[in-house]
Motif scaffolding. Sequence first.
Motif, PDB file in Angstrom:
ATOM      1  N   ASN A 178      -5.999 -35.555  17.743  1.00  0.00           N
ATOM      2  CA  ASN A 178      -6.840 -36.884  18.170  1.00  0.00           C
ATOM      3  C   ASN A 178      -7.547 -36.566  19.590  1.00  0.00           C
ATOM      4  O   ASN A 178      -7.976 -37.653  20.249  1.00  0.00           O
ATOM      5  CB  ASN A 178      -5.818 -37.890  18.299  1.00  0.00           C
ATOM      6  N   ASN A 179      -7.812 -35.352  19.875  1.00  0.00           N
ATOM      7  CA  ASN A 179      -8.671 -35.094  21.075  1.00  0.00           C
ATOM      8  C   ASN A 179      -7.947 -35.662  22.336  1.00  0.00           C
ATOM      9  O   ASN A 179      -8.507 -36.279  23.300  1.00  0.00           O
ATOM     10  CB  ASN A 179     -10.208 -35.216  21.036  1.00  0.00           C
ATOM     11  N   ASN A 180      -6.571 -35.853  22.461  1.00  0.00           N
ATOM     12  CA  ASN A 180      -6.054 -36.517  23.408  1.00  0.00           C
ATOM     13  C   ASN A 180      -4.806 -35.628  23.892  1.00  0.00           C
ATOM     14  O   ASN A 180      -3.742 -36.575  24.371  1.00  0.00           O
ATOM     15  CB  ASN A 180      -5.528 -37.838  22.936  1.00  0.00           C
ATOM     16  N   HIS A 181      -4.894 -34.531  24.108  1.00  0.00           N
ATOM     17  CA  HIS A 181      -3.903 -33.495  24.492  1.00  0.00           C
ATOM     18  C   HIS A 181      -3.858 -33.906  26.013  1.00  0.00           C
ATOM     19  O   HIS A 181      -4.936 -33.745  26.718  1.00  0.00           O
ATOM     20  CB  HIS A 181      -3.746 -32.201  24.032  1.00  0.00           C
ATOM     21  N   HIS A 182      -2.686 -33.721  26.658  1.00  0.00           N
ATOM     22  CA  HIS A 182      -2.534 -33.720  28.178  1.00  0.00           C
ATOM     23  C   HIS A 182      -3.032 -32.533  28.583  1.00  0.00           C
ATOM     24  O   HIS A 182      -3.283 -32.274  29.816  1.00  0.00           O
ATOM     25  CB  HIS A 182      -1.176 -34.149  28.631  1.00  0.00           C
ATOM     26  N   TYR A 204      -0.391 -33.991  16.872  1.00  0.00           N
ATOM     27  CA  TYR A 204      -0.893 -35.170  16.795  1.00  0.00           C
ATOM     28  C   TYR A 204      -2.069 -35.373  17.887  1.00  0.00           C
ATOM     29  O   TYR A 204      -3.226 -35.599  17.561  1.00  0.00           O
ATOM     30  CB  TYR A 204      -0.119 -36.213  16.909  1.00  0.00           C
ATOM     31  N   ASP A 205      -1.795 -35.161  19.150  1.00  0.00           N
ATOM     32  CA  ASP A 205      -2.346 -35.192  20.178  1.00  0.00           C
ATOM     33  C   ASP A 205      -3.641 -34.254  20.153  1.00  0.00           C
ATOM     34  O   ASP A 205      -4.849 -34.824  20.534  1.00  0.00           O
ATOM     35  CB  ASP A 205      -1.670 -35.034  21.603  1.00  0.00           C
ATOM     36  N   LYS A 219       4.168 -34.101  18.162  1.00  0.00           N
ATOM     37  CA  LYS A 219       3.334 -34.870  19.191  1.00  0.00           C
ATOM     38  C   LYS A 219       2.332 -33.669  19.514  1.00  0.00           C
ATOM     39  O   LYS A 219       1.164 -34.397  19.908  1.00  0.00           O
ATOM     40  CB  LYS A 219       4.408 -35.482  20.282  1.00  0.00           C
ATOM     41  N   HIS A 220       2.609 -32.823  20.055  1.00  0.00           N
ATOM     42  CA  HIS A 220       1.442 -31.624  20.310  1.00  0.00           C
ATOM     43  C   HIS A 220       0.122 -31.631  19.270  1.00  0.00           C
ATOM     44  O   HIS A 220      -0.712 -31.678  19.689  1.00  0.00           O
ATOM     45  CB  HIS A 220       1.912 -30.270  20.417  1.00  0.00           C
ATOM     46  N   GLN A 252      -6.290 -28.069  24.408  1.00  0.00           N
ATOM     47  CA  GLN A 252      -7.248 -29.116  23.857  1.00  0.00           C
ATOM     48  C   GLN A 252      -8.495 -28.216  23.484  1.00  0.00           C
ATOM     49  O   GLN A 252      -9.307 -28.445  22.613  1.00  0.00           O
ATOM     50  CB  GLN A 252      -7.645 -30.171  24.404  1.00  0.00           C
TER      51      GLN A 252
END
Length: 98
Positions: A36-40, A32-33, A29-30, A45
Motif C-alpha cells: 500500500n506504499n505506506n511502509h515506515h 501490507y504496508d 503488516k510489513h 519501500q
Amino acid sequence: MGIIYQLKENINNRIYIGSTLNFERRKMKHLYDLKNNNHHNIYLQRIFNKNIDFQNLITFKILEKFEDDTLQFNKESLWINKLNPELNIGSVGGGDNL
C-alpha cells in the motif's frame, strides 16, 4: 513471547532487524504496508517499488525468541548493533510500536 527477526532482501543481501510480540502478524503488516506504499521504512519501500515480485525477493528469519517482553527493545538494539543492518533507519528499534 518476544521475537527478534531479520528481513533480508535477496538481491544485495541487505538486512533489516525488527522485533515483535507476534511474528506472523508483524510479517503480514510489513507486506501490507509495502503493498500500500505506506511502509515506515523508506529503504524497504523503495526496494518494493522497484521490484514487482518483491515477496520472492525477501526472506524473514527469526533470530531470537525471549520470554520477558520488557526486554524487546533492548534485545532489538543489541542485534542492530551486532549486525549493523543496512536497511534499518536508526540504531534503536521500534518493534510493534510503529
